[in-house]
Design a protein around this motif. Structure first.
Motif, short mmCIF file in Angstrom:
data_model
loop_
_atom_site.label_atom_id
_atom_site.label_comp_id
_atom_site.label_asym_id
_atom_site.label_seq_id
_atom_site.Cartn_x
_atom_site.Cartn_y
_atom_site.Cartn_z
N MET A 189 -6.83 8.49 16.19
CA MET A 189 -6.46 8.96 14.86
C MET A 189 -5.42 8.01 14.26
SD MET A 189 -7.83 11.79 13.79
CE MET A 189 -8.22 13.46 14.06
N SER A 190 -5.27 8.12 12.96
CA SER A 190 -4.27 7.33 12.26
C SER A 190 -3.70 8.15 11.11
CB SER A 190 -4.88 6.03 11.74
OG SER A 190 -5.86 6.30 10.77
N VAL A 191 -2.59 7.64 10.59
CA VAL A 191 -1.99 8.17 9.37
C VAL A 191 -2.16 7.08 8.32
CG1 VAL A 191 0.15 8.91 8.25
CG2 VAL A 191 -0.31 9.58 10.63
N VAL A 192 -2.77 7.43 7.20
CA VAL A 192 -3.00 6.48 6.12
C VAL A 192 -2.05 6.82 4.98
CG1 VAL A 192 -4.66 5.69 4.37
CG2 VAL A 192 -5.40 6.07 6.74
N VAL A 193 -1.39 5.79 4.45
CA VAL A 193 -0.48 6.01 3.33
C VAL A 193 -0.83 5.03 2.20
CG1 VAL A 193 1.33 4.49 4.28
CG2 VAL A 193 1.93 6.20 2.57
N GLY A 194 -0.91 5.56 0.99
CA GLY A 194 -1.06 4.73 -0.19
C GLY A 194 0.34 4.32 -0.63
N TYR A 195 0.59 2.99 -0.67
CA TYR A 195 1.94 2.51 -0.95
C TYR A 195 1.97 1.61 -2.17
CZ TYR A 195 6.28 -0.06 -0.60
OH TYR A 195 7.50 -0.62 -0.88
N ILE A 196 2.92 1.89 -3.05
CA ILE A 196 3.29 0.99 -4.13
C ILE A 196 4.82 0.94 -4.15
CG2 ILE A 196 1.22 1.27 -5.54
CD1 ILE A 196 2.71 3.27 -7.27
N GLN A 211 2.32 9.94 17.24
CA GLN A 211 2.03 8.77 18.05
C GLN A 211 0.69 8.14 17.63
OE1 GLN A 211 2.46 9.93 22.17
NE2 GLN A 211 4.67 10.12 21.97
N ASP A 212 0.51 8.04 16.32
CA ASP A 212 -0.70 7.47 15.73
C ASP A 212 -0.37 6.15 15.07
OD1 ASP A 212 -2.32 9.61 16.40
OD2 ASP A 212 -2.18 10.57 14.43
N ARG A 213 -1.41 5.39 14.82
CA ARG A 213 -1.28 4.13 14.08
C ARG A 213 -1.05 4.47 12.60
NH1 ARG A 213 -5.16 -1.11 13.87
NH2 ARG A 213 -3.44 -2.02 15.01
N LEU A 214 -0.21 3.68 11.96
CA LEU A 214 0.05 3.83 10.52
C LEU A 214 -0.74 2.77 9.78
CD1 LEU A 214 1.58 5.12 8.16
CD2 LEU A 214 3.43 3.51 8.62
N VAL A 215 -1.56 3.19 8.84
CA VAL A 215 -2.35 2.28 8.02
C VAL A 215 -1.77 2.35 6.61
CG1 VAL A 215 -4.63 1.70 7.13
CG2 VAL A 215 -4.39 2.69 9.43
N VAL A 216 -1.17 1.24 6.17
CA VAL A 216 -0.54 1.17 4.86
C VAL A 216 -1.50 0.46 3.90
CG1 VAL A 216 1.45 0.36 3.54
CG2 VAL A 216 1.73 1.06 5.94
N ILE A 217 -1.86 1.14 2.82
CA ILE A 217 -2.77 0.57 1.82
C ILE A 217 -1.97 0.25 0.57
CG2 ILE A 217 -4.81 0.95 0.38
CD1 ILE A 217 -5.39 0.98 3.37
N ASN A 218 -1.98 -1.04 0.19
CA ASN A 218 -1.36 -1.49 -1.04
C ASN A 218 -2.41 -2.35 -1.74
OD1 ASN A 218 0.50 -4.17 -2.09
ND2 ASN A 218 0.94 -2.16 -2.92
N SER A 219 -3.06 -1.77 -2.74
CA SER A 219 -4.19 -2.47 -3.34
C SER A 219 -3.96 -2.79 -4.81
CB SER A 219 -5.45 -1.62 -3.20
OG SER A 219 -5.35 -0.45 -3.98
N LEU A 228 -2.82 -3.24 4.82
CA LEU A 228 -4.03 -3.72 4.15
C LEU A 228 -3.75 -3.88 2.67
CD1 LEU A 228 -6.58 -1.30 5.87
CD2 LEU A 228 -5.97 -3.63 6.55
N GLN A 229 -4.17 -5.02 2.12
CA GLN A 229 -3.98 -5.30 0.70
C GLN A 229 -5.30 -5.76 0.07
OE1 GLN A 229 -0.31 -7.88 1.12
NE2 GLN A 229 0.27 -6.52 -0.57
N PRO A 230 -6.23 -4.83 -0.06
CA PRO A 230 -7.54 -5.21 -0.62
C PRO A 230 -7.46 -5.54 -2.11
CG PRO A 230 -7.45 -2.85 -0.20
CD PRO A 230 -6.17 -3.43 0.33
N LEU A 231 -8.24 -6.53 -2.50
CA LEU A 231 -8.38 -6.94 -3.91
C LEU A 231 -9.86 -6.96 -4.25
CD1 LEU A 231 -5.88 -9.94 -3.93
CD2 LEU A 231 -5.62 -7.81 -5.18
N ARG A 232 -10.49 -5.79 -4.18
CA ARG A 232 -11.93 -5.73 -4.34
C ARG A 232 -12.37 -5.16 -5.67
NH1 ARG A 232 -13.46 -2.73 1.17
NH2 ARG A 232 -12.22 -1.16 0.13
N GLY A 233 -11.44 -4.88 -6.56
CA GLY A 233 -11.81 -4.32 -7.84
C GLY A 233 -11.96 -2.81 -7.83
N HIS A 234 -11.67 -2.17 -6.70
CA HIS A 234 -11.76 -0.70 -6.62
C HIS A 234 -10.43 -0.09 -7.03
CE1 HIS A 234 -14.89 -1.27 -3.18
NE2 HIS A 234 -15.37 -1.60 -4.35
N ASP A 235 -10.48 1.16 -7.45
CA ASP A 235 -9.21 1.80 -7.78
C ASP A 235 -8.52 2.27 -6.50
OD1 ASP A 235 -10.29 4.29 -7.08
OD2 ASP A 235 -10.42 5.01 -9.12
N ALA A 236 -7.26 2.62 -6.64
CA ALA A 236 -6.43 2.96 -5.48
C ALA A 236 -6.97 4.15 -4.70
CB ALA A 236 -5.00 3.23 -5.94
N ALA A 237 -7.50 5.14 -5.39
CA ALA A 237 -8.04 6.32 -4.70
C ALA A 237 -9.19 5.91 -3.79
CB ALA A 237 -8.50 7.38 -5.71
#
Length: 132
Positions: free
Chosen positions: A1-8, A28-36, A70-79
């Motif tokens: 499992m992981s914890v995902v956070v949308g970060y700006i 005790q999970d991996r943290l996945v930080v999304i800044n897109s 993760l810092q994707p630049l794929r043209g998708h919105d943050a959600a």
């Protein structure tokens, strides 16, 4: 499992990140930080540039949590980016920051947070920044 956070880099984003760090540590999970960014502007204040990404990585290392930024630049919105990351990283929790908006502002502009809350397949923790 992981914890995902949308970060700006805003007070709301900082509040979400701090809570996500605490949740990842407790679980005790991996943290996945999304800044897109959609990549549709020359300057996107929500996208952390290289020096800021390095500082963020040092901060996460100092917090002692297993993490990935993760810092994707794929043209998708943050959600979409947050929801995609939650699915691909097996999220047990998504953490998002909420900003204060008027009811009319919510109606006209829509809400990234609302989409995540309604479409996520795991629990979502919505965090407000401290009143300042």
């Amino acid at each position: 499992m992981s914890v995902v956070v949308g970060y700006i880099p805003t007070p709301e984003g900082e509040a979400a990140l701090e809570r996500a760090i605490a949740e990842a540590r407790n679980r005790q999970d991996r943290l996945v930080v999304i800044n897109s960014s959609r990549g549709d502007a020359y300057v996107d204040q929500r996208f952390v540039q290289a020096d800021g990404a390095e500082a963020l990585a040092r901060r996460l290392e100092a917090a002692g949590v297993d993490h990935v930024l993760l810092q994707p630049l794929r043209g998708h919105d943050a959600a979409d980016e947050v929801l995609d990351a939650a699915e691909s990283h097996g999220a047990g929790l998504i953490v998002i920051g909420l900003r204060r908006r008027t009811p009319v502002g919510k109606l006209i502009m829509g809400s990234t947070a609302q989409r995540i809350l309604l479409q996520a397949e795991c629990p979502v923790l919505a965090v407000k920044a401290a009143a300042g």
